[in-house]
Design a protein around this motif. Structure first.
Motif, short mmCIF file in Angstrom:
data_model
loop_
_atom_site.label_atom_id
_atom_site.label_comp_id
_atom_site.label_asym_id
_atom_site.label_seq_id
_atom_site.Cartn_x
_atom_site.Cartn_y
_atom_site.Cartn_z
N GLY A 1 32.02 140.38 102.77
CA GLY A 1 30.58 140.26 102.59
C GLY A 1 30.03 141.27 101.60
O GLY A 1 29.22 140.93 100.72
N ALA A 2 30.48 142.53 101.71
CA ALA A 2 30.02 143.56 100.78
C ALA A 2 30.48 143.26 99.35
O ALA A 2 29.74 143.52 98.39
N PHE A 3 31.69 142.72 99.20
CA PHE A 3 32.19 142.36 97.87
C PHE A 3 31.32 141.27 97.24
O PHE A 3 30.99 141.33 96.05
N VAL B 1 21.93 134.12 109.55
CA VAL B 1 20.55 134.60 109.69
C VAL B 1 20.33 135.89 108.91
O VAL B 1 19.34 136.03 108.18
N ILE B 2 21.25 136.85 109.04
CA ILE B 2 21.08 138.12 108.34
C ILE B 2 21.05 137.91 106.83
O ILE B 2 20.24 138.50 106.12
N GLY B 3 21.94 137.06 106.33
CA GLY B 3 21.94 136.79 104.90
C GLY B 3 20.64 136.16 104.43
O GLY B 3 20.04 136.60 103.45
N LEU B 4 20.17 135.14 105.15
CA LEU B 4 18.95 134.45 104.75
C LEU B 4 17.72 135.34 104.90
O LEU B 4 16.76 135.20 104.14
N LYS B 5 17.73 136.23 105.87
CA LYS B 5 16.61 137.17 106.01
C LYS B 5 16.48 138.04 104.77
O LYS B 5 15.38 138.44 104.39
N ILE C 1 23.79 144.47 99.23
CA ILE C 1 25.16 144.67 99.70
C ILE C 1 25.18 144.84 101.22
O ILE C 1 26.05 144.29 101.91
N ARG C 2 24.20 145.57 101.74
CA ARG C 2 24.15 145.81 103.18
C ARG C 2 23.94 144.52 103.95
O ARG C 2 24.60 144.27 104.98
N SER C 3 23.02 143.66 103.48
CA SER C 3 22.73 142.43 104.21
C SER C 3 23.95 141.50 104.25
O SER C 3 24.27 140.93 105.30
N LEU C 4 24.65 141.38 103.12
CA LEU C 4 25.84 140.52 103.11
C LEU C 4 27.01 141.17 103.83
O LEU C 4 27.87 140.47 104.39
N MET C 5 27.05 142.50 103.85
CA MET C 5 28.10 143.19 104.61
C MET C 5 27.91 142.93 106.11
O MET C 5 28.85 142.58 106.83
#
Length: 381
Positions: A145-147, A92-96, A262-266
């Protein structure tokens, strides 16, 4: 008939009730298709569907083992529900943020592996072990995730491509170390983590049954409410939604796109990491070499069925976990192979992906009906 169509269109187009109506429609359409599928193969659809609930501790079985019962089945269900919910929140966070983290399974595996070798075989106290396991899960998942986010921003490498490649790298790398350094020669999986490093309270006697209380379910429910608060009340969450809706507009408004990506994928990876440690050190206690958990891919369906809403994911993960957890008992009760659960999940995913289309058609129909009504009223005047 037209009155019913108008009311249905208004319901689907409503800003308040559309998500609930579309989700209910998705579930109903899935039930109809799955029932037809069971009928085609000569099985009673009601019995087959109920057997999923029996296998998940939500319905009584005809018989149980000596120390087992409906409570032990239900708490086992909660044990697998926790990583499913956490993984779906990561999606969800990634797709948002407009990013598709399809590497949840790899992030789960890496976090679970690191927590196993760093904490799972150590002699820390249970409280210290639990704290360290959660920290390892957050850090390891967040780093991957951040990478992926950094690769997306710096080199424009699509996050789907990079996350899939990292899945393979993690799978084979952890498989190598498990086989060469941490293997159990009898079961050919990793050595079981010590009891003090389990994210579960074992051997609890309740109503004459021996149950295992999963700690992860508390973490998962708390995470869902925190994510809801994060997106509704905090600036970083609003920035992620801005970038997901319109990246150019967000950049024009002064949002640092690179940091937000970067933050969202982290954050997505951190939740995947928590899912990994609750899965490998909570529901299970060993790791199979080169085996990516299918739960990481099922979480995509959970996120879509929950309409990318943190609280909606609680209910959608509950539903899909029923099919995944109850598949074994369903297979033994009806003679249908357990893989039918994945077919049901796929059908749910297919229908849930039509949600935006249904809402758009309902809005278009409502606007057309409103225009025709206003035209008639104007003509009568």
């Amino acid at each position: 008939m037209s009155g019913f169509k108008n009311r249905l269109a208004r319901l689907y187009a409503s800003s308040r009730w559309s998500q609930l109506a579309i989700t209910a429609t998705t579930i109903l359409m899935t039930f109809i298709v799955v029932s037809a599928l069971f009928i085609l193969i000569g099985r009673d659809p009601l019995k087959a569907m109920y057997s999923f609930f029996q296998g998940s501790g939500l319905g009584l079985k005809p018989s149980y083992t000596k120390q087992g019962g409906i409570l032990s089945d239900f708490f086992s269900f909660l044990g697998i529900l926790a990583p499913m919910l956490l993984a779906s929140l990561g999606v969800v966070i990634g797709l948002k943020g407009g990013l598709f983290n399809i590497g949840v399974s790899g992030q789960m595996l890496f976090s679970g592996f690191m927590a196993t070798i760093l904490v799972g075989y150590a002699d820390f106290s249970p409280a210290v072990s639990i704290l360290l396991i959660l920290i390892v899960g957050l850090v390891c998942g967040g780093l991957i995730g951040a990478f992926i986010g950094w690769l997306k921003y710096r080199f424009n490498i699509h996050e789907v491509v990079s996350s899939i490649m990292i899945n393979y790298i993690v799978s084979y790398a952890t498989g190598y170390f498990i086989k060469t350094k941490y293997v159990d020669p009898i079961i050919r999986s990793s050595r079981a983590v010590k009891p003090n490093a389990r994210l579960a309270i074992s051997n609890v006697k309740l109503a004459g049954q021996t149950i295992e209380i999963p700690i992860g379910i508390v973490i998962a429910l708390l995470a869902a409410f925190l994510i809801k608060f994060f997106f509704d009340r905090m600036v970083p969450g609003f920035e992620i939604k801005m970038v997901g809706h319109n990246r150019e507009c967000a950049e024009y408004a002064g949002v640092r796109i690179n940091r937000v990506m970067i933050r969202s994928l982290m954050f997505s990876g951190m939740l995947a990491g928590l899912a990994g440690v609750t899965y490998y050190l909570g529901y299970y206690r060993t790791m199979t070499p080169k085996d990516l958990a299918s739960l990481g891919f099922d979480s995509i369906a959970v996120a879509l069925l929950g309409n990318l809403n943190a609280l909606g994911c609680i209910f959608s993960s509950f539903l899909i976990t029923i099919f995944q957890k109850g598949a074994v008992y369903m297979g033994s009760a009806t003679g249908v192979v357990r893989e039918i659960a994945s077919v049901i999940t796929g059908i749910l995913l297919l229908f849930s992906s039509l949600g935006d289309f249904i809402k758009a058609k309902a809005e278009s129909y409502s606007q057309q009906m409103t225009f025709e009504r206003e035209s008639r009223e104007e003509a009568e005047r």
